[in-house]
Scaffold this active site. Structure first.
Site: not given
Ligand code: F0G
Length: 482
Positions: A80, A132-133, A223, A266, A389, A455
């Site tokens: 832990y 980013f979303t 990021d 990623k 997108r 989405f």
């Molecule tokens: N920042 C960027 C630039 C991303 O592309 C993503 C995720 C995140 C933050 C969030 O990270 O998914 O680990 O919570 N991108 C994925 C995509 C979901 O399909 O482009 P996460």
């Protein structure tokens, strides 16, 4: 722009790995694909992999893992607190990202949550190259707003500009002067700007952003989810770094930021994520939120096996012959589509090829979601699952009005070391058919619209019976072929 060096003389991207573990794929008949689309509300996120042939939804958690990553997972030190796996990860972050302190999180958006909880208030404004979303959702959730400050060339589809992800420096300063530095908790720079086609920024641009951050005493947050690929394109495209190496470029980038967060799904072909910094003050400001939202400070919501895979994956990010795999396949696909006249974002970036639905579906108004329709149509005629997108991925404004996206893109992700070249050629071939038959693609409408990040789980329906008509034409042209 320089050519990618791991290409053969015939412009064939070379796989610098061999495949030793494989997973069976399913190519189901078009009738089943139509049924699957209906069950999934014409939203490719909701498809089952049993119905998907080539999964080009995302690279997130789908990059191939290496033998060394899998081996490391076996030596995980499950505890832990005080796990040795975390010690190894911390060392990897120090070596690869050049940052002293690490806060582990379960994935990238968890880092965005913590950063937003700590720094964003009602009335805050966060300038960024592009949103980013999930980053935007967390900032607006805490009462903040964002300002997207790209140069105009970022929105030009057919371009040879090497760094379309660059922040507009003049606009950045204007925005700071207008809103006041005290209302700006941080500036966010996204490596390989995801939503405009995986386009990188240059190190010179990041230096210019740093200078402004210093001038006004504002934090600069990077990021780094697509940091490796951004660094790779810096090596290809930025004169000053043409004889440099991945380690130097990555350290230069992270060294310019006060804090770097990332989705390890990623960045390092693993799971999880992290926030890292050299500042003890920033570390202390964020530290308490890790046990509150994620888990103890030596696992942050990840399984310990993931922690081990992340550590090894981070080191592998420095290997140019590994990091080139996805961008070189993307370049191959982009060049092939472009040669056939299919509108696609250029220059080829990272993460995937991005087809311009605004042009392909010029007959579909944005209110009927051309990129969503194109994603559904491609799945129908090929079993290839891409991701919308465009406006479906946008969120409504504070009054509930629809906001239309700057670009309507069908993203075809090319995760690292997953697809073969013949699979990429299949995508090219089916897209070519779809482009020739593009007038058959019709619009979509929402039938179920979740209030946040719609989405992901939203449900749509076709306007009219265009999917049935498209299936009939497909059968006419392809006969019994799947
Ligand atoms: N920042 C960027 C630039 C991303 O592309 C993503 C995720 C995140 C933050 C969030 O990270 O998914 O680990 O919570 N991108 C994925 C995509 C979901 O399909 O482009 P996460």
């Amino acid at each position: 722009m320089q050519e990618i060096k791991f290409y053969s003389g015939e412009n064939i991207p070379l796989e610098l790995h061999k495949v030793r573990v494989v997973q069976k794929l399913h190519l189901v008949p078009i009738e089943r694909r139509l049924e699957a689309l209906k069950e999934a509300g014409f939203n490719t996120f909701r498809l089952s992999t049993m119905d998907v042939f080539l999964d080009m939804l995302t690279d997130s958690g789908t990059n191939a893992m290496s033998d060394n990553q899998i081996a490391a997972m076996m030596q995980a030190d499950d505890a832990y607190a005080g796990s040795q796996s975390f010690v190894r990860l911390e060392k990897a972050v120090q070596d690869v990202l050049g940052k002293k302190y690490l806060l582990p999180v379960h994935q990238g958006r968890a880092a965005e949550n913590i950063i937003s909880v700590a720094y964003v208030r009602k009335g805050s404004l966060v300038p960024m190259n592009y949103h980013f979303t999930t980053a935007m959702a967390h900032i607006t959730d805490k009462g903040g707003q964002i300002a997207e400050l790209l140069y105009d060339e970022a929105y030009v589809i057919n371009s040879d500009h090497p760094f379309k992800g660059n922040m507009n420096i003049e606009k950045l300063e204007e925005v700071i002067n207008y809103h006041g530095a005290k209302n700006i908790p941080f500036i966010r720079m996204e490596a390989s700007t995801n939503l405009i086609g995986g386009q990188p920024f240059s190190i010179q641009n990041l230096r210019d952003v740093r200078a402004i951050a210093d001038k006004y005493g504002i934090r600069l947050i990077l990021d780094g989810s697509l940091l490796g690929e951004n660094a790779f394109l810096v090596l290809q495209r930025e004169e000053e770094f043409k004889d440099s190496d991945m380690e130097t470029v990555i350290h230069t980038m992270t060294g310019l930021a006060d804090l770097c967060y990332f989705s390890a799904r990623k960045l390092s072909s693993s799971r999880g994520g992290g926030i890292c910094t050299d500042s003890l003050e920033i570390f202390r400001e964020l530290e308490a939120f890790i046990p509150l939202y994620e888990g103890f400070l030596t696992y942050g919501g990840m399984s310990i096996r993931e922690v081990e895979a992340m550590a090894v994956g981070l080191y592998e990010t420095l290997d140019e012959s590994m990091i080139c795999q996805s961008p070189s396949f993307i370049k191959y696909l982009v060049d092939a589509l472009d040669a056939k006249g299919i509108p696609v974002i250029k220059p080829a970036g990272v993460l995937g090829a991005h087809v311009d639905a605004m042009q392909v579906c010029a007959h579909i108004p944005q209110s009927q979601y051309p990129a969503g329709a194109l994603a559904a149509a491609l799945f129908l005629i090929s079993g290839v699952r891409g991701m919308e997108r465009g406006s479906v991925s946008n969120q409504r404004d504070e009054y509930g009005n629809e906001t239309y996206s700057d670009m309507e893109l069908l993203r075809l992700a090319v995760p690292r070391r997953v697809f073969t070249l013949s699979q990429i050629k299949y995508v090219e071939d089916r897209l070519n058919w779809l482009y020739d038959n593009r007038e058959l693609i019709g619009g979509l409408k929402f039938v179920y619209e979740p209030p946040v990040l719609r989405f992901f789980m939203g449900g749509l329906a076709p306007i009219g019976d265009w999917p049935e008509k498209m299936m009939a034409k497909f059968k006419e042209d392809f006969g019994d072929s799947l």
